[in-house]
Design an enzyme around this catalytic site. Structure first.
Site, PDB file in Angstrom:
ATOM      1  N   ASP A  52      37.910  32.821  31.477  1.00  0.00           N
ATOM      2  CA  ASP A  52      39.317  32.578  31.172  1.00  0.00           C
ATOM      3  C   ASP A  52      39.589  31.082  31.039  1.00  0.00           C
ATOM      4  O   ASP A  52      40.698  30.670  30.694  1.00  0.00           O
ATOM      5  CB  ASP A  52      40.241  33.221  32.201  1.00  0.00           C
ATOM      6  CG  ASP A  52      39.974  32.777  33.630  1.00  0.00           C
ATOM      7  OD1 ASP A  52      39.122  31.885  33.828  1.00  0.00           O
ATOM      8  OD2 ASP A  52      40.604  33.329  34.555  1.00  0.00           O
ATOM      9  N   SER A  53      38.545  30.267  31.236  1.00  0.00           N
ATOM     10  CA  SER A  53      38.613  28.837  30.925  1.00  0.00           C
ATOM     11  C   SER A  53      38.860  28.608  29.444  1.00  0.00           C
ATOM     12  O   SER A  53      39.207  27.494  29.034  1.00  0.00           O
ATOM     13  CB  SER A  53      37.330  28.129  31.360  1.00  0.00           C
ATOM     14  OG  SER A  53      36.178  28.831  30.912  1.00  0.00           O
ATOM     15  N   LYS A 121      34.270  39.998  35.555  1.00  0.00           N
ATOM     16  CA  LYS A 121      34.342  39.140  36.738  1.00  0.00           C
ATOM     17  C   LYS A 121      35.783  39.084  37.230  1.00  0.00           C
ATOM     18  O   LYS A 121      36.710  38.934  36.431  1.00  0.00           O
ATOM     19  CB  LYS A 121      33.833  37.735  36.450  1.00  0.00           C
ATOM     20  CG  LYS A 121      33.892  36.798  37.675  1.00  0.00           C
ATOM     21  CD  LYS A 121      33.092  35.530  37.462  1.00  0.00           C
ATOM     22  CE  LYS A 121      33.755  34.527  36.566  1.00  0.00           C
ATOM     23  NZ  LYS A 121      35.027  33.983  37.132  1.00  0.00           N
ATOM     24  N   GLU A 123      38.356  37.405  40.437  1.00  0.00           N
ATOM     25  CA  GLU A 123      38.500  36.395  41.470  1.00  0.00           C
ATOM     26  C   GLU A 123      39.141  36.995  42.720  1.00  0.00           C
ATOM     27  O   GLU A 123      40.171  37.661  42.633  1.00  0.00           O
ATOM     28  CB  GLU A 123      39.384  35.241  40.969  1.00  0.00           C
ATOM     29  CG  GLU A 123      38.790  34.450  39.822  1.00  0.00           C
ATOM     30  CD  GLU A 123      39.684  33.280  39.406  1.00  0.00           C
ATOM     31  OE1 GLU A 123      40.700  33.025  40.092  1.00  0.00           O
ATOM     32  OE2 GLU A 123      39.370  32.632  38.392  1.00  0.00           O
ATOM     33  N   GLU A 190      32.650  28.779  43.760  1.00  0.00           N
ATOM     34  CA  GLU A 190      33.143  27.564  43.117  1.00  0.00           C
ATOM     35  C   GLU A 190      33.679  26.550  44.110  1.00  0.00           C
ATOM     36  O   GLU A 190      34.520  26.861  44.954  1.00  0.00           O
ATOM     37  CB  GLU A 190      34.241  27.909  42.097  1.00  0.00           C
ATOM     38  CG  GLU A 190      34.766  26.695  41.353  1.00  0.00           C
ATOM     39  CD  GLU A 190      35.654  27.040  40.175  1.00  0.00           C
ATOM     40  OE1 GLU A 190      36.188  26.104  39.543  1.00  0.00           O
ATOM     41  OE2 GLU A 190      35.814  28.242  39.861  1.00  0.00           O
TER      42      GLU A 190
END
Length: 272
Positions: A52-53, A121, A123, A190
């Site tokens: 999503d970057s 993925k 979070e 991260e």
């Protein structure tokens, strides 16, 4: 652990677990389009993250929050058409899984069916456990993401290192074990202290992929545009720039402009 390297025709979730067991480090980079994905895949990178970057580097948003599920599916389908070997992991964007496990499942199914991606993925830790279980029960592989979770930036209020305090570090370790027990095939960790990241990697049998998490983990991930030097405003300590593409591309574009204006392009050899 052995560090012997094995060539894989197609990377799968099982391949990554086997690589950890063998002591072979896992390489992971982002891609958002066909051309970049084809280059990354041909270079032998193990995992491609359709992150999503893309919200930042492709669309110019300040955070990852604005990108939509439809946009993620567009980017992921473009990437899948460009790869032959790499495992493709697709981020579920903000708002598509956090509060409702049924919505999480619908979002994951759309990504798998419409993009052809290989996994998703998410979070977070125990707070999204039900969403993860719902997706896994449908047969969709899930990669976890702990530590700094950019979709929660307004909750944290900062992009600084996470889990420096004992309480947060303990929660992170508990969440990693929970993600493994729930069925995740790997976890991105991260921006956490290197010592903590190494402890987490040793505490689980699934791969821990680090970004700003030291070298004691099972693999590394970077945003491709950052490591190529296409972006130049972003300068975290963990980023190694392998090229200065911003400067190289600027020079090329300037030269092209000069050649067009001077009449040098196209020349006699470039005419039909």
């Amino acid at each position: 652990m052995s560090t012997a390297k094995k060539e894989y025709k197609r990377i799968t979730t099982k391949t990554l677990v086997d690589m950890k067991r063998r002591g072979e480090k896992i390489s992971m980079l982002t891609a958002y389009d066909y051309t970049m994905a084809k280059i990354v895949d041909n270079a032998g990178i193990d995992v491609i993250l359709v992150g999503d970057s893309a919200s930042n580097v492709m669309a110019g948003h300040e955070t990852t929050l604005p990108i939509t599920l439809d946009q993620m599916i567009y980017h992921a389908s473009s990437v899948v058409r460009g790869i032959e070997r790499s495992l493709v992991v697709v981020d579920l964007p903000f708002g598509t899984y956090q509060s409702d496990p049924k919505e999480a499942l619908r979002s994951a199914i759309r990504i798998m069916k419409e993009s052809g991606g290989h996994s998703v993925k998410l979070e977070g830790g125990k707070e999204i456990k039900d969403s993860i279980k719902k997706i896994l029960n449908a047969g969709i592989p899930v990669m976890g993401h702990l530590g700094l979770t950019p979709q929660s930036i307004y909750k944290f209020g900062t992009y600084t290192v996470r889990a420096k305090e004992e309480e947060e570090a303990e929660k992170l370790k508990e969440d990693a074990i929970m993600l493994e027990q729930t069925g995740c095939f790997a976890i991105v960790l991260e921006k956490v202290p290197a010592k903590l990241a190494e402890e987490v990697a040793k505490s689980v049998s699934i791969p821990i992929i680090g970004i700003g998490a030291g070298n004691g983990v099972d693999g590394q991930v970077l945003v491709t545009h950052d490591m190529l030097g296409m972006t130049h405003e972003f300068n975290p300590r963990f980023l190694r720039r392998y090229l200065d593409m911003y400067a190289e591309m600027t020079t090329a574009f300037q030269q092209y402009g000069k050649d067009v204006k001077s009449g040098d392009f196209p020349n006699e050899k470039e005419l039909y």
